[in-house]
Design a protein around this motif. Structure first.
Motif, short mmCIF file in Angstrom:
data_model
loop_
_atom_site.label_atom_id
_atom_site.label_comp_id
_atom_site.label_asym_id
_atom_site.label_seq_id
_atom_site.Cartn_x
_atom_site.Cartn_y
_atom_site.Cartn_z
N GLU A 1 0.83 -1.20 0.00
CA GLU A 1 0.00 0.00 0.00
C GLU A 1 0.87 1.25 0.00
O GLU A 1 1.94 1.29 0.62
CB GLU A 1 -0.92 0.02 1.22
CG GLU A 1 -2.08 -0.95 1.12
CD GLU A 1 -3.12 -0.73 2.22
OE1 GLU A 1 -2.82 0.02 3.18
OE2 GLU A 1 -4.22 -1.29 2.10
N PRO B 1 0.35 5.22 0.87
CA PRO B 1 -0.48 6.35 1.30
C PRO B 1 -0.04 7.63 0.59
O PRO B 1 1.15 7.93 0.50
CB PRO B 1 -0.24 6.42 2.80
CG PRO B 1 1.06 5.73 3.03
CD PRO B 1 1.26 4.76 1.93
N SER C 1 -7.80 6.76 -5.36
CA SER C 1 -7.56 5.79 -4.30
C SER C 1 -7.98 4.40 -4.77
O SER C 1 -9.04 4.23 -5.38
CB SER C 1 -8.35 6.18 -3.05
OG SER C 1 -7.92 5.45 -1.93
N GLY C 2 -7.15 3.40 -4.50
CA GLY C 2 -7.42 2.03 -4.91
C GLY C 2 -6.75 1.65 -6.22
O GLY C 2 -6.71 0.46 -6.56
N GLU D 1 -0.50 -0.20 -4.38
CA GLU D 1 -1.92 0.12 -4.25
C GLU D 1 -2.08 1.46 -3.55
O GLU D 1 -1.70 1.61 -2.39
CB GLU D 1 -2.62 -0.99 -3.46
CG GLU D 1 -4.12 -1.04 -3.65
CD GLU D 1 -4.70 -2.35 -3.12
OE1 GLU D 1 -4.94 -2.41 -1.90
OE2 GLU D 1 -4.88 -3.29 -3.92
N ARG E 1 -3.53 4.58 -1.62
CA ARG E 1 -4.53 4.89 -0.60
C ARG E 1 -4.41 6.37 -0.27
O ARG E 1 -3.39 6.81 0.27
CB ARG E 1 -4.34 4.04 0.65
CG ARG E 1 -5.46 4.23 1.68
CD ARG E 1 -5.24 3.40 2.93
NE ARG E 1 -4.13 3.90 3.73
CZ ARG E 1 -3.00 3.28 3.91
NH1 ARG E 1 -2.77 2.11 3.33
NH2 ARG E 1 -2.05 3.79 4.67
N GLU F 1 -4.96 9.64 1.76
CA GLU F 1 -5.23 9.98 3.14
C GLU F 1 -5.20 11.49 3.31
O GLU F 1 -4.29 12.17 2.83
CB GLU F 1 -4.19 9.34 4.07
CG GLU F 1 -4.21 7.81 4.07
CD GLU F 1 -3.18 7.23 5.02
OE1 GLU F 1 -2.26 7.98 5.42
OE2 GLU F 1 -3.28 6.03 5.33
#
Length: 283
Positions: free
Chosen positions: A196, A198, A229-230, A253, A255, A257
């Motif tokens: 992931e 961010p 996002s995603g 991936e 994400r 924030e």
């Protein structure tokens, strides 16, 4: 015998979801990269071992049965749980606990039965391969060669290290079944490794070059403007290696924030992006 339920802080009737949530919370708190206190490596090993046993219904059943009394080993099977374990940086336990099915009576030479044990590896160990020291019954020490890119469920054969043969019968083989341990940063999908990333809303909207930690070491990823996002950004060939063909990919991936607090520059930038007609925060 270690109390795996107490280690994770759950009841003996805990559901699989409760066990997973407890493990993730403890792993984040006690991972050696995040916990500066002495003994973090050992605490993380104990937590990981408890999760390895309780997260698998069959291993959990055997563990619960073993706490109620002696467990008979099935022929050709090495008991797992507290009798044999491998975890990152720790090596095998003291032995494999062979059962009564190891030696079969009879008239002529009889080959020893094969045995099987689980070898838990981190994502980093799976990526780079290497050597691990294990100890077999009778204080026999072995160095196991782990090829780079082994997959979950793959078996590593150690010929002649299974059950003893009868008469002049050859010894059986020992098979180590690879299990990839849960990781707080990576998720393995076949030979792809998912991590992931961010991002702040302005990094996703304007694009950015961001550094990330990958199993093979630090690398950088280009985030295109307007990333949502995603979304997955692929870095070809930076996943798990494969000696038979191309390596897997590193899948980043995204994400998005929103920071809990913005400084004046960030607040002004966010306001300008929101006001711009070309900026669509849902893109």
């Amino acid at each position: 015998m270690a109390d795996h339920y107490a280690t994770l802080g759950v009841s003996r009737n805990a559901s699989q979801d409760e066990i997973q949530r407890a493990y993730r919370a403890l792993a984040r708190r006690h991972h050696p990269d995040l916990d500066p206190e002495p003994g973090a490596d050992e605490r993380f090993r104990v937590i990981s071992e408890a999760y390895r046993v309780l997260s698998d219904p069959e291993r959990r059943r055997r563990y619960d049965a073993s706490r109620r009394g002696p467990v008979q080993a099935r022929p050709g099977r090495v008991p797992v749980g507290d009798q044999v374990w491998v975890s990152a940086g720790a090596g095998f336990g003291t032995g494999f606990g062979f059962g009564p099915g190891d030696v079969l009576g009879g008239g002529g030479p009889i080959r020893g039965v094969d045995h099987e044990a689980e070898l838990e590896l981190t994502v980093e160990e799976v990526y780079r391969g290497g050597r691990r020291s294990i100890t077999l019954p009778g204080a026999r020490a072995l160095r196991v060669e782990i090829p780079p890119g082994v997959t979950d469920g793959q078996r590593i054969a150690l010929p002649g290290h299974g059950g003893a043969g009868v008469g002049r019968g050859a010894a059986g083989d020992l098979y180590l079944v690879v299990r990839i341990a849960p990781h707080d940063r990576y998720r393995v999908e076949g030979r792809d490794v998912v991590v992931e990333l961010p991002l702040t809303p302005w990094e996703a909207a304007l694009g950015a070059t961001v550094g990330i930690d990958a199993p093979g070491g630090p690398t950088r990823v280009e985030v295109p403007p307007g990333t949502s996002s995603g979304r997955r950004l692929r870095l070809p060939g930076q996943g798990l290696p494969d000696h038979r063909g191309p390596a897997g990919d590193l899948c980043v991936e995204v994400r998005i924030e929103v920071p809990a607090a913005l400084d004046e520059t960030e607040r002004r930038l966010f306001a300008e992006l929101a006001a711009a007609s070309t900026f669509n925060p849902r893109a």
